[in-house]
Design an enzyme around this catalytic site. Structure first.
Site, PDB file in Angstrom:
ATOM      1  CG  ASN A   1      -2.098   0.867   1.072  1.00 32.40           C
ATOM      2  OD1 ASN A   1      -3.004   0.511   0.329  1.00 32.40           O
ATOM      3  ND2 ASN A   1      -2.119   2.007   1.743  1.00 32.40           N
TER       4      ASN A   1
ATOM      5  CB  ALA B   1     -10.449   4.752 -11.597  1.00 32.27           C
TER       6      ALA B   1
ATOM      7  CG  ASN C   1     -15.671   0.906 -11.224  1.00 31.25           C
ATOM      8  OD1 ASN C   1     -15.780  -0.160 -11.838  1.00 31.25           O
ATOM      9  ND2 ASN C   1     -16.517   1.269 -10.259  1.00 31.25           N
TER      10      ASN C   1
ATOM     11  CB  SER D   1     -19.520  -5.781 -10.518  1.00 31.22           C
ATOM     12  OG  SER D   1     -20.716  -5.395  -9.878  1.00 31.22           O
TER      13      SER D   1
ATOM     14  CE  LYS E   1     -18.159  -2.941 -12.057  1.00 30.55           C
ATOM     15  NZ  LYS E   1     -17.995  -1.690 -11.441  1.00 30.55           N
TER      16      LYS E   1
ATOM     17  CG  ASN F   1     -20.490   0.491 -12.888  1.00 29.48           C
ATOM     18  OD1 ASN F   1     -20.525  -0.726 -12.749  1.00 29.48           O
ATOM     19  ND2 ASN F   1     -19.757   1.257 -12.121  1.00 29.48           N
TER      20      ASN F   1
ATOM     21  CD  GLU G   1     -24.056  -0.120 -10.020  1.00 27.58           C
ATOM     22  OE1 GLU G   1     -23.357  -1.137 -10.179  1.00 27.58           O
ATOM     23  OE2 GLU G   1     -23.645   0.904  -9.432  1.00 27.58           O
ATOM     24  CE1 TYR G   2     -23.485   4.997 -12.330  1.00 26.49           C
ATOM     25  CE2 TYR G   2     -24.441   7.147 -12.707  1.00 26.49           C
ATOM     26  CZ  TYR G   2     -23.395   6.369 -12.288  1.00 26.49           C
ATOM     27  OH  TYR G   2     -22.249   6.970 -11.803  1.00 26.49           O
TER      28      TYR G   2
ATOM     29  CE  LYS H   1     -17.157   6.477  -5.627  1.00 21.91           C
ATOM     30  NZ  LYS H   1     -18.324   5.567  -5.586  1.00 21.91           N
TER      31      LYS H   1
ATOM     32  CG  HIS I   1     -27.454  20.236 -43.714  1.00 21.38           C
ATOM     33  ND1 HIS I   1     -26.083  20.361 -43.698  1.00 21.38           N
ATOM     34  CD2 HIS I   1     -27.943  21.266 -42.967  1.00 21.38           C
ATOM     35  CE1 HIS I   1     -25.761  21.417 -42.950  1.00 21.38           C
ATOM     36  NE2 HIS I   1     -26.867  21.984 -42.511  1.00 21.38           N
TER      37      HIS I   1
HETATM   38  C1  6PG Z   1     -20.040  -2.485  -8.564  1.00 21.23           C
HETATM   39  C2  6PG Z   1     -20.395  -1.016  -8.521  1.00 21.23           C
HETATM   40  C3  6PG Z   1     -19.267  -0.172  -8.072  1.00 21.23           C
HETATM   41  C4  6PG Z   1     -19.535   1.321  -8.152  1.00 21.23           C
HETATM   42  C5  6PG Z   1     -20.628   1.802  -7.286  1.00 21.23           C
HETATM   43  C6  6PG Z   1     -20.765   3.313  -7.193  1.00 21.23           C
HETATM   44  O1  6PG Z   1     -20.261  -3.029  -9.607  1.00 21.23           O
HETATM   45  O2  6PG Z   1     -19.592  -3.047  -7.552  1.00 21.23           O
HETATM   46  O3  6PG Z   1     -20.726  -0.617  -9.824  1.00 21.23           O
HETATM   47  O4  6PG Z   1     -18.168  -0.483  -8.891  1.00 21.23           O
HETATM   48  O5  6PG Z   1     -18.398   1.982  -7.775  1.00 21.23           O
HETATM   49  O6  6PG Z   1     -21.815   1.265  -7.712  1.00 21.23           O
HETATM   50  O7  6PG Z   1     -20.829   3.919  -8.433  1.00 21.23           O
HETATM   51  P1  6PG Z   1     -21.328   5.449  -8.528  1.00 21.23           P
HETATM   52  O8  6PG Z   1     -20.630   6.176  -7.435  1.00 21.23           O
HETATM   53  O9  6PG Z   1     -20.917   5.939  -9.882  1.00 21.23           O
HETATM   54  O10 6PG Z   1     -22.799   5.390  -8.321  1.00 21.23           O
END
Ligand code: 6PG
Length: 485
Positions: free
Chosen positions: A33, A81, A107, A133, A188, A192, A195-196, A265, A454
């Site tokens: 680390n 990242a 990410n 994920s 990935k 995401n 996921e959104y 993010k 056009h």
């Molecule tokens: C996962 C998630 C993760 C992500 C969070 C927050 O697959 O484990 O996608 O990687 O960081 O979901 O993402 P946001 O801050 O963009 O909502």
């Protein structure tokens, strides 16, 4: 000294849990680390606590870290990242040898991954951009893993990642080699983006249920719990019930005390950028990103609230719980249809040869969007040799037709009641735009030609023949010919 099978850099929670997961699967792991001034050494405190009496080697310098690894070295970066990844590569590079591999498990932006893979390949170092994920729990007990990089290194790296990944009931690991260069991180990113969309659609359903069930969180929790036993069965629906039930120290619901400003993010934004670049519509994710942005404009929202009195929410009582369920399910189908369309288009663009059935399969467990639904998507892609839009498959066609009346009713009713459900509404708008035979784009083409020459195509001439009209000369203003765009 016995050397380690793999090295891990970055002992935040995800890194710690992945280290523990690797160790449990029988790997000896070296840890490193970055040293931070005035903060306790993360490696030492991990080894004194969660990592005590386990097969870890703690190291305190990049040299010591790299030298503690078996050759060819495998190094997993679990760090923030962006610049930190570039900085860490520069730090480690002097100690690496040709044939070593750096795996970036963060990410990262897939475009950075493409660049890093290129730069390191020239130095004889492999670089694997690896989407992971599943959050903290997934990292510890088995995440969904999406590695991408050179095929040459696949044999060395894939078995380790498959070992620590989640496994389906039939033993299939939720990890497969996605493709070359940035494809793992791109997949990935789309995960995401979806996921959104999932989260926005669930939040919209929650906002309607909250009115319908008069703010009774227990009733809404029960609704989500029952939905989790049907076609919506998924991790995100599953966690919603305990969230709604959680009581703060004063016995009141915590959900009511959480500020309604959503963070992000960047992965949602990157997926929209890729969609635009590849000519894909990703409207549900786009609306989800915009809704998060809007949620943060608290001062203006408060002012607007004062200027524009609230609409009567009473129409929501005309909806049934099933209507809301069907609208959520249909919108979710659209979000995934768009997401997989993006995967396909980007795969064509970059020649990644993504296997959509495999991607749907490795998302079935371990990750944030894991669900029963992904089994149906995997099946749909397994059955088709050529890429096909999900809405053309018999399974999803039947579901959309079944949900359509409720879906329309929910969107109409929410609009009448003044409740913003941009994800659900845009999913329906996309669907109507997609299935309509004649759109209004003819007018857009006419206007483009009117003000800027056009050019446009005609329905009575072969596609690819372009026309221009002098819009002031009725009847004989049109010329066709070898117009080039
Ligand atoms: C996962 C998630 C993760 C992500 C969070 C927050 O697959 O484990 O996608 O990687 O960081 O979901 O993402 P946001 O801050 O963009 O909502």
């Amino acid at each position: 000294m016995i050397k380690s099978d793999i090295g891990l850099v970055g002992l935040a929670v995800m890194g710690e849990n992945l280290a523990l997961n690797l160790e449990q699967k029988g790997y000896r792991v070296s840890l490193y680390n970055r040293l931070r001034e005035n903060s306790p050494q993360a490696v030492d405190s991990f080894l004194a606590n969660k990592g005590k009496n386990k097969h870890f080697i703690g190291t305190h310098s990049p040299k010591e870290f790299i030298e503690s690894l078996k050759s060819p070295r495998k190094i997993l970066l679990m760090i923030r990242a962006g610049h930190p990844v570039d900085e860490m590569i520069i730090t480690l590079l002097p100690f690496l040898k040709k044939g070593d591999t750096i795996i970036d498990g963060g990410n990262s932006d897939y475009r950075d991954t493409q660049r890093r893979e290129n730069e390191l390949r020239e130095k004889g170092i492999f670089f694997v951009g690896c989407g992971i994920s599943g959050g903290e729990e997934g990292a510890l007990h088995g995440p969904s893993i999406m590695p991408g990089g050179s095929d040459e290194i696949k044999k060395e790296i894939l078995p380790v990642l498959q070992n620590i990944a989640a496994h389906l009931d039939d033993g299939t690991p939720c990890c497969s080699w996605i493709g070359p260069d940035g494809s793992g991180h791109f997949v990935k990113t789309v995960h995401n983006g979806i996921e959104y969309g999932d989260m926005q659609l669930i939040a919209e359903a929650y906002s309607l249920l909250n009115i319908l069930q008069k703010g009774d969180h227990e009733a809404t929790a029960q609704t989500f719990e029952s939905w989790n036993k049907g076609v919506l069965d998924s991790y995100l629906i599953g966690i919603t019930a305990p969230i709604l039930r959680y009581k703060d120290t004063d016995g009141k619901s915590l959900i009511d005390k959480i500020a309604d400003r959503a963070g992000q993010k960047g992965t949602g934004k990157w997926s929209i950028e890729a969609a635009i670049d590849s000519g894909t519509t990703l409207s549900v994710t786009a609306e989800s990103v915009f809704a998060r942005l809007l949620s943060n404009r608290t001062t203006e929202r408060n002012k607007a609230h004062r200027l524009y009195p609230e609409t009567d929410p009473a129409p929501i009582f005309e909806l049934s719980v099933d209507d809301i369920h069907h609208a959520l399910y249909a919108s979710k189908i659209i979000a995934y249809t768009q997401g997989f369309d993006l995967l396909y288009n980007m795969s064509e663009k970059h020649n990644w040869q993504l296997n959509l059935a495999d991607i749907a399969t490795i998302w079935r467990k371990g990750c944030i969007i894991q669900s029963r639904f992904l089994y149906e998507i995997a099946q749909a892609y397994k059955l088709t040799n050529e890429y096909e839009n999900l809405l053309f498959t018999p399974y999803f066609r039947e579901k959309i037709i079944l949900c359509l009346p409720s879906w329309r009713k929910v969107v109409q009713t929410a609009i009448t009641a003044g409740i913003a459900i941009p994800g659900t509404a845009s999913a329906l708008a996309w669907f109507d735009g997609f299935r309509c035979k004649k759109s209004s784009a003819n007018l857009i083409q006419a206007q483009r030609d009117y003000f800027g020459a056009h050019l446009y195509e005609r329905i009575d001439a072969p596609a690819g023949t372009f026309f221009h009209t002098d819009w002031n000369r009725h009847g004989d203003g049109t010329t066709s010919g070898n117009y080039s765009l």
